[in-house]
Design a protein around this motif. Sequence first.
Motif, PDB file in Angstrom:
ATOM      1  N   ILE A   6      97.562 -50.606 -16.420  1.00  0.00           N
ATOM      2  CA  ILE A   6      96.962 -51.002 -17.521  1.00  0.00           C
ATOM      3  C   ILE A   6      96.819 -52.320 -17.676  1.00  0.00           C
ATOM      4  N   CYS A   7      95.953 -53.244 -17.256  1.00  0.00           N
ATOM      5  CA  CYS A   7      95.614 -54.505 -17.558  1.00  0.00           C
ATOM      6  C   CYS A   7      94.807 -55.091 -18.717  1.00  0.00           C
ATOM      7  N   GLU A   8      95.752 -55.455 -19.764  1.00  0.00           N
ATOM      8  CA  GLU A   8      95.136 -55.380 -21.152  1.00  0.00           C
ATOM      9  C   GLU A   8      96.168 -56.495 -21.916  1.00  0.00           C
ATOM     10  N   ASP A   9      95.640 -57.470 -22.258  1.00  0.00           N
ATOM     11  CA  ASP A   9      96.463 -58.443 -22.627  1.00  0.00           C
ATOM     12  C   ASP A   9      96.605 -58.147 -24.568  1.00  0.00           C
ATOM     13  N   GLU A  10      96.079 -57.280 -25.076  1.00  0.00           N
ATOM     14  CA  GLU A  10      96.287 -57.210 -26.552  1.00  0.00           C
ATOM     15  C   GLU A  10      97.373 -55.969 -26.480  1.00  0.00           C
ATOM     16  N   PRO A  11      98.533 -56.252 -27.092  1.00  0.00           N
ATOM     17  CA  PRO A  11      99.732 -55.319 -26.890  1.00  0.00           C
ATOM     18  C   PRO A  11      99.348 -53.905 -27.609  1.00  0.00           C
ATOM     19  N   ARG A  12      98.632 -54.031 -28.849  1.00  0.00           N
ATOM     20  CA  ARG A  12      98.165 -52.872 -29.637  1.00  0.00           C
ATOM     21  C   ARG A  12      97.125 -52.094 -28.732  1.00  0.00           C
ATOM     22  N   PHE A  13      96.171 -52.523 -28.181  1.00  0.00           N
ATOM     23  CA  PHE A  13      95.383 -51.725 -27.468  1.00  0.00           C
ATOM     24  C   PHE A  13      95.918 -51.375 -26.116  1.00  0.00           C
ATOM     25  N   ALA A  14      96.832 -52.112 -25.567  1.00  0.00           N
ATOM     26  CA  ALA A  14      97.474 -51.838 -24.235  1.00  0.00           C
ATOM     27  C   ALA A  14      98.516 -50.415 -24.740  1.00  0.00           C
ATOM     28  N   GLU A  15      98.997 -50.514 -25.779  1.00  0.00           N
ATOM     29  CA  GLU A  15      99.892 -49.286 -26.135  1.00  0.00           C
ATOM     30  C   GLU A  15      99.083 -48.129 -26.379  1.00  0.00           C
ATOM     31  N   GLU A  16      97.975 -48.280 -26.962  1.00  0.00           N
ATOM     32  CA  GLU A  16      97.013 -47.206 -27.132  1.00  0.00           C
ATOM     33  C   GLU A  16      96.473 -46.494 -25.915  1.00  0.00           C
ATOM     34  N   LEU A  17      96.173 -47.522 -24.852  1.00  0.00           N
ATOM     35  CA  LEU A  17      95.652 -46.913 -23.743  1.00  0.00           C
ATOM     36  C   LEU A  17      96.779 -46.221 -22.772  1.00  0.00           C
ATOM     37  N   ARG A  18      98.130 -46.582 -23.014  1.00  0.00           N
ATOM     38  CA  ARG A  18      99.188 -45.906 -22.368  1.00  0.00           C
ATOM     39  C   ARG A  18      99.464 -44.353 -23.177  1.00  0.00           C
ATOM     40  N   GLU A  19      99.394 -44.477 -24.585  1.00  0.00           N
ATOM     41  CA  GLU A  19      99.642 -43.215 -25.167  1.00  0.00           C
ATOM     42  C   GLU A  19      98.298 -42.189 -24.632  1.00  0.00           C
ATOM     43  N   LYS A  20      97.046 -42.738 -24.602  1.00  0.00           N
ATOM     44  CA  LYS A  20      95.911 -41.732 -24.091  1.00  0.00           C
ATOM     45  C   LYS A  20      96.022 -41.578 -22.734  1.00  0.00           C
ATOM     46  N   THR A  21      96.819 -42.350 -21.823  1.00  0.00           N
ATOM     47  CA  THR A  21      97.071 -41.954 -20.553  1.00  0.00           C
ATOM     48  C   THR A  21      97.929 -40.931 -20.510  1.00  0.00           C
ATOM     49  N   ASP A  22      99.075 -41.120 -21.223  1.00  0.00           N
ATOM     50  CA  ASP A  22     100.180 -40.163 -21.037  1.00  0.00           C
ATOM     51  C   ASP A  22      99.743 -38.732 -21.505  1.00  0.00           C
ATOM     52  N   ARG A  23      99.191 -38.948 -22.605  1.00  0.00           N
ATOM     53  CA  ARG A  23      98.434 -37.574 -23.007  1.00  0.00           C
ATOM     54  C   ARG A  23      97.451 -36.935 -22.054  1.00  0.00           C
ATOM     55  N   TYR A  24      96.622 -37.749 -21.218  1.00  0.00           N
ATOM     56  CA  TYR A  24      95.608 -37.124 -20.255  1.00  0.00           C
ATOM     57  C   TYR A  24      96.588 -36.588 -19.337  1.00  0.00           C
ATOM     58  N   LEU A  25      97.669 -37.130 -18.534  1.00  0.00           N
ATOM     59  CA  LEU A  25      98.580 -36.729 -17.500  1.00  0.00           C
ATOM     60  C   LEU A  25      98.997 -35.513 -17.827  1.00  0.00           C
ATOM     61  N   THR A  26      99.678 -35.193 -19.223  1.00  0.00           N
ATOM     62  CA  THR A  26     100.100 -34.043 -19.739  1.00  0.00           C
ATOM     63  C   THR A  26      98.971 -33.038 -19.946  1.00  0.00           C
ATOM     64  N   GLU A  27      97.919 -33.349 -20.283  1.00  0.00           N
ATOM     65  CA  GLU A  27      97.043 -32.147 -20.565  1.00  0.00           C
ATOM     66  C   GLU A  27      96.587 -31.594 -19.190  1.00  0.00           C
ATOM     67  N   ARG A  28      96.429 -32.643 -18.288  1.00  0.00           N
ATOM     68  CA  ARG A  28      95.824 -32.087 -16.770  1.00  0.00           C
ATOM     69  C   ARG A  28      96.972 -31.745 -16.043  1.00  0.00           C
ATOM     70  N   GLY A  29      98.337 -31.583 -16.656  1.00  0.00           N
ATOM     71  CA  GLY A  29      99.398 -31.081 -15.746  1.00  0.00           C
ATOM     72  C   GLY A  29      99.694 -32.078 -14.579  1.00  0.00           C
ATOM     73  N   LEU A  30      99.241 -33.343 -14.541  1.00  0.00           N
ATOM     74  CA  LEU A  30      99.630 -34.113 -13.456  1.00  0.00           C
ATOM     75  C   LEU A  30     100.803 -34.940 -13.440  1.00  0.00           C
ATOM     76  N   GLU A  31     101.372 -35.538 -12.516  1.00  0.00           N
ATOM     77  CA  GLU A  31     102.683 -36.258 -12.674  1.00  0.00           C
ATOM     78  C   GLU A  31     102.171 -37.671 -12.383  1.00  0.00           C
ATOM     79  N   GLY A  32     102.417 -38.548 -13.149  1.00  0.00           N
ATOM     80  CA  GLY A  32     102.102 -39.896 -12.880  1.00  0.00           C
ATOM     81  C   GLY A  32     103.107 -40.940 -13.482  1.00  0.00           C
ATOM     82  N   ARG A  33     102.789 -42.360 -13.028  1.00  0.00           N
ATOM     83  CA  ARG A  33     103.385 -43.293 -13.575  1.00  0.00           C
ATOM     84  C   ARG A  33     102.361 -44.216 -14.271  1.00  0.00           C
ATOM     85  N   VAL A  34     102.802 -45.100 -15.149  1.00  0.00           N
ATOM     86  CA  VAL A  34     101.776 -45.875 -15.958  1.00  0.00           C
ATOM     87  C   VAL A  34     102.575 -47.229 -15.734  1.00  0.00           C
TER      88      VAL A  34
END
Length: 163
Positions: A6-34
Amino acid sequence: MVTIAICEDEPRFAEELREKTDRYLTERGLEGRVRIFEDGEQLLNFRQNMDVVLMDIRLPGRNGMKVAEELRAGGSLCEIIFITSFREYVFQAFDMDAVHYLIKPVSNEKFCSAMDRAVKRAVRGREKTLLVTEGDRTVRLFLREIIWIRLAERPWWREAAGS
């Protein structure tokens, strides 16, 4: 394992993207590193290849489009999803072979759809490929799709070596 930057300079939005990404990986049953990068320099200096890059456009230093150009010039085959507030770069994203161009704020549905495409392309991209360059255009061909290859009468490597 899917690696996501995630290449994002706004900490609030970077964290929001991390949460969306973590949720996405969990929902799809994928192992991932962010991993989060605050600017393009950090991403470019990171020595590990990423499968998917979630890229903002307006960043400190080089903008996200320039960072994407440098990733491509360096041979990176990562899948890029631009996530930005600026609509004026959408056509340049095609030149970077971007998976998608999302406008902030990003709905969960659009985010997941873009990630599905990016992950599918990243997994497929792990297959053995051959890069073919003609002029300023480079195309990635999957070895399993190549039926026949013909070498030029005078191979370029002999010309380069002075033969």
